[in-house]
Design an enzyme around this catalytic site. Structure first.
Site, mmCIF file in Angstrom:
data_model
loop_
_atom_site.group_PDB
_atom_site.id
_atom_site.type_symbol
_atom_site.label_atom_id
_atom_site.label_comp_id
_atom_site.label_asym_id
_atom_site.label_seq_id
_atom_site.Cartn_x
_atom_site.Cartn_y
_atom_site.Cartn_z
ATOM 1 C CB CYS A 39 47.156 2.170 31.718
ATOM 2 S SG CYS A 39 48.089 1.901 33.237
ATOM 3 C CG ASP A 40 47.270 3.723 28.075
ATOM 4 O OD1 ASP A 40 46.367 4.287 28.716
ATOM 5 O OD2 ASP A 40 48.469 4.048 28.162
ATOM 6 C CB CYS B 113 50.620 1.165 31.479
ATOM 7 S SG CYS B 113 49.519 0.355 32.670
#
Length: 319
Positions: A146-147, A143
């Site tokens: 996300c990261d 992701c």
């Protein structure tokens, strides 16, 4: 068998837990099956995909960030506070047609309800390498949104050749100094416009006819590179990097439904008029019905919708 429950929630994560919060506050006394890892679905954890995310910085209300597991624990406790009954079990089979819906757990017990909310999410597709598994959340992610921000000024590898891979690579160039796209063929599956954008980005370099055979370095406890194999010549090489992002797709967790509900071409549940499925009294929320956004905040929003939809449906039916 006892009187059917008003609502059974299948799955957890932001969608399932939010549905539970709203349903329990509406005195629907929901019964939730949170899921559990299995050989077929090792990522099917109580709490969903966020249990595999180290840091969440883009969910409103947490200005200093929060880990995925900590966030899901807060969601879970809030749902429990209002009376949701929870079991860390999978649903192996269900019968959704008719006035009474029935689900069978992985332990073999059948449960009945008037309404069902499906929030089983989707699991990222992985390469299946032991080194990849060992380094998840230590430089290996599925992701970018996300990261990605944790990899400022780093060199990264993105694996994949479709629109998702191009989107992830483009997004990661906001942070990374260089993004290498590893693709097992010499042409991309991505749409023409997505290809053009990627080709024009000076930070993106393509490694054609390559596949990742190992993520380095498990002994160091972090990603230092990837070992590649040429799919044409079989030649081995190493590409240095500090992170690897998988973008080879997601699979919605719908096998237990045995095709009872309508899906789109990618296998995601189709919803109408909010979160309603084609079967009266069955609702779907979160990543199992959303392959566009796939964010915790949008999943939570759909969880809220599904609980309200279920509550209004039950009231209209006189339950």
């Amino acid at each position: 068998m006892s009187e059917p429950r008003k609502v059974i929630i299948v799955g957890s994560g932001p969608a399932g837990y939010t549905a539970a919060i709203y349903a329990s506050r509406a005195n629907l006394e929901p019964l939730m099956f949170e899921g559990e890892p299995s050989a077929e679905a090792p990522d099917l954890l109580p709490g969903g995909q966020l249990m595999l995310t180290t840091e969440v910085e883009n969910y409103p209300g947490f200005p200093d960030g929060i880990t995925g597991p900590d966030m899901m624990e807060k969601f879970r406790k809030q749902a429990e506070r209002f009376g949701t009954e929870m079991h860390a079990l999978n649903i192996a089979e269900c019968e959704l047609e008719g006035e009474i819906k029935r689900v069978r757990t992985s332990e073999g017990d059948w449960h009945e309800a008037r309404a069902i909310i499906i929030a089983t999410g989707a699991s990222a597709k992985w390469l299946g390498l032991p080194s990849e598994t060992a380094l998840r959340n230590k430089g290996v992610s599925a992701c970018a949104t996300c990261d990605g921000a944790f990899f400022r000024d780093r060199e990264l590898v993105v694996v994949g050749g479709g629109d998702t891979a191009m989107e992830e690579a483009q997004f990661l160039t906001r942070f990374a100094s260089k993004v290498y796209v590893v693709h097992r063929r010499d042409t991309l599956r991505a749409s023409k416009i997505m290809q053009e954008r990627a080709f024009e980005n000076p930070k993106i370099e393509f490694l054609w006819n390559k596949q990742v055979t190992e993520v380095l370095d498990v002994s160091a406890g972090k990603v230092t590179g990837v070992r590649l194999e040429d799919t044409v010549t079989g030649e081995s090489s190493v590409q240095d990097c500090q992170g690897m992002f998988l973008a080879i797709g997601h699979k919605p967790n719908t096998d237990f439904l045995k095709g009872q509900l309508e899906t789109d071409d990618l296998g995601y549940l189709v919803v109408h008029s909010g979160t309603r499925t084609r079967i009266d009294g069955v609702f779907a929320s979160g990543d199992v019905a959303d392959h566009v956004y796939r964010q915790a905040v949008t999943a939570a929003g759909m969880g809220c919708q599904s609980a309200i939809d279920a509550e209004r449906w039950l009231e209209a039916k006189g339950y």
